[in-house]
Write an enzyme that holds these catalytic residues in place. Structure first.
Site, mmCIF file in Angstrom:
data_model
loop_
_atom_site.group_PDB
_atom_site.id
_atom_site.type_symbol
_atom_site.label_atom_id
_atom_site.label_comp_id
_atom_site.label_asym_id
_atom_site.label_seq_id
_atom_site.Cartn_x
_atom_site.Cartn_y
_atom_site.Cartn_z
ATOM 1 N N ILE A 157 -17.341 66.410 -55.613
ATOM 2 C CA ILE A 157 -18.579 65.674 -55.351
ATOM 3 C C ILE A 157 -19.344 65.401 -56.650
ATOM 4 O O ILE A 157 -19.928 66.313 -57.258
ATOM 5 C CB ILE A 157 -19.471 66.449 -54.330
ATOM 6 C CG1 ILE A 157 -18.660 66.780 -53.064
ATOM 7 C CG2 ILE A 157 -20.737 65.645 -54.003
ATOM 8 C CD1 ILE A 157 -17.975 65.588 -52.407
ATOM 9 N N GLU A 242 -19.660 50.284 -54.168
ATOM 10 C CA GLU A 242 -19.147 51.090 -55.285
ATOM 11 C C GLU A 242 -17.895 50.453 -55.895
ATOM 12 O O GLU A 242 -17.771 50.368 -57.115
ATOM 13 C CB GLU A 242 -18.860 52.528 -54.807
ATOM 14 C CG GLU A 242 -18.578 53.470 -55.964
ATOM 15 C CD GLU A 242 -18.452 54.920 -55.537
ATOM 16 O OE1 GLU A 242 -19.472 55.618 -55.483
ATOM 17 O OE2 GLU A 242 -17.313 55.357 -55.270
ATOM 18 N N PHE A 338 -3.843 51.592 -82.397
ATOM 19 C CA PHE A 338 -4.473 52.405 -83.446
ATOM 20 C C PHE A 338 -3.487 53.400 -84.081
ATOM 21 O O PHE A 338 -3.786 53.996 -85.108
ATOM 22 C CB PHE A 338 -5.692 53.165 -82.898
ATOM 23 C CG PHE A 338 -6.964 52.371 -83.005
ATOM 24 C CD1 PHE A 338 -7.264 51.375 -82.086
ATOM 25 C CD2 PHE A 338 -7.861 52.587 -84.044
ATOM 26 C CE1 PHE A 338 -8.428 50.624 -82.183
ATOM 27 C CE2 PHE A 338 -9.031 51.846 -84.158
ATOM 28 C CZ PHE A 338 -9.316 50.860 -83.224
#
Ligand SMILES: Cc1cc2nc3c(=O)[nH]c(=O)nc-3n(C[C@H](O)[C@H](O)[C@H](O)COP(=O)(O)OP(=O)(O)OC[C@H]3O[C@@H](n4cnc5c(N)ncnc54)[C@H](O)[C@@H]3O)c2cc1C
Length: 380
Positions: A157, A242, A338
């Protein structure tokens, strides 16, 4: 999409705020899994905890697309993915459903303080035995006179360790499965509610999370949000918000990473040339650009449908699926471009990959988004 002058101004202000106030120190906080309450308060004061909520409750009253543009700008400007994730989880999975379905009592008691960020809310749905099968949740809300007694365990949660309020989904009628799910607003200090913070997340590390135990947790009838059995609809609606708005963060983060990669491919020289001169490096960057732009198109398309009140679950599922998978692949590509520094966390290059990993899991896994799309295509 061509931004209006007002949208442009808003996005620039958010970008500046994210770069100057939220990003500094992000890598150190990430390493320490540190949630910074002062930064939360600052972000909330800037308006980031009430973007789509009406001005009458202290929000900004933005429509869905404008909300997405703000979150995207945060992704572009803010290196602290965990903080943005916590802000978004609070806003889209908790504050929006309270605004849209809470009673006038809930609005009067909580909404203004949630929008101002004074109170933090956590959405407590997932259980150890009910993740993707969310409507199979077992937490029970037993009626006892004018009260309900809640029992169950909620896991993973977001914001639980710092939350003042929990939007808890429990069943009032297990035999009715999804039609028995009912939401409740449970303040943190309610006897019988206990939080155990969890640690060691791969990405979004500054966003605190934990397990919530409900043991003979008594709440008054007024804690119920909507009628009994209305929880699945409310949860479904909050997931549309969401899956749409939160994932705008990853679009912005992909653009930030792409810019870094282009800069690196132009300046890093090997064999007498900038590495971007080598086609296999350039093509990787081209693919990152394609993923970014297709993600953005799917996001805005889903947002526009939602803004117009049209059916958008297919578009939102495709957008969430594509953005989360794209962010992961582009995170891998950034590290490869990179080379050695890509796997040194201090450089921040690996942040997109680490933050993208949980993005394929929360708000419904990639597999569940594919299941939604397949169902909408009449395949299941
Ligand atoms: C960072 C993060 C934050 C979170 N925050 C919250 C929160 O604030 N509140 C909350 O309630 N929950 C939260 N969650 C929990 C999240 O919603 C669940 O993790 C998610 O729904 C998946 O459930 P699970 O972890 O039990 O995985 P499972 O459901 O066990 O899935 C395991 C695997 O099986 C696959 N699978 C399962 N069923 C099917 C199927 N029918 N078809 C195909 N594949 C299937 C899944 O796609 C996955 O790959 C969070 C999770 C994460 C990672």
């Amino acid at each position: 999409m061509e931004l209006s002058p007002a949208q442009h101004e808003r996005v620039s202000a958010v970008l500046n705020f994210a770069r100057s106030r939220l990003s500094p120190g992000a890598r150190a906080r990430d390493a320490a899994e540190l949630f910074d309450r002062k930064l939360w308060d600052e972000a909330a004061e800037f308006g980031l905890t009430g973007l789509p909520i009406p001005e009458a409750w202290g929000g900004s009253g933005l429509d869905v697309v404008d909300t997405m543009l703000v979150i995207e700008a945060l992704g572009k400007g803010c290196e602290d993915g965990g903080l943005v994730f916590s802000l978004c989880a609070h806003t889209f999975a908790s504050v929006v459903p309270i605004w849209r379905s809470g009673s006038s009592h809930h609005h009067e008691r909580y909404l203004r303080d949630l929008v101002s960020g004074k109170l933090i809310c956590a959405n407590a749905t997932t259980e150890p035995e009910a993740g993707s099968d969310v409507y199979g949740l077992k937490s029970i809300a037993r009626r006892d006179g004018a009260e309900y007694v809640l029992d169950g365990t909620k896991c993973f949660i977001t914001n639980a360790p710092v939350a003042d309020l929990f939007l808890v989904y429990a069943t009032t009628a297990p035999e009715r499965r999804l039609f028995g799910i009912t939401p409740f607003l449970v303040p943190r200090d309610t006897p019988g509610l206990r939080v155990a913070p969890e640690h060691g997340k791969t990405g979004l590390r500054t966003s605190p999370w934990g397990t919530v135990y409900l043991e003979e947790c008594r709440v008054p009838e007024s804690a119920r949000v909507g009628p009994e059995g209305s929880g699945a609809a409310l949860f479904g609606e909050s997931m549309v918000w969401e899956r749409g708005c939160l994932f705008a963060y990853y679009v912005g983060a992909m653009e930030r990473s792409l810019d870094q990669c282009i800069e690196h491919a132009r300046s890093r020289r090997q064999f007498g040339h900038p590495i971007g001169h080598f086609q296999s490096v350039a093509n990787r960057i081209v693919d990152m650009k394609l993923r970014l732009e297709t993600s953005r198109l799917l996001l805005y398309h889903a947002g526009e449908l939602q803004r117009q009140g049209k059916r958008c679950d297919l578009a939102v599922a495709m957008s969430k699926l594509w953005i989360s998978e794209s962010a992961l692949q582009s995170g891998l590509d950034a590290i490869q471009i990179f080379g050695g520094p890509g796997v040194v966390s201090d450089t921040g290059v690996d942040a997109l990959l680490r933050d993208a990993l949980p993005g394929r899991i929360f708000s419904g896994t990639s597999e569940m988004q594919r299941a939604i799309v397949a169902r909408m295509l009449g395949l299941a």
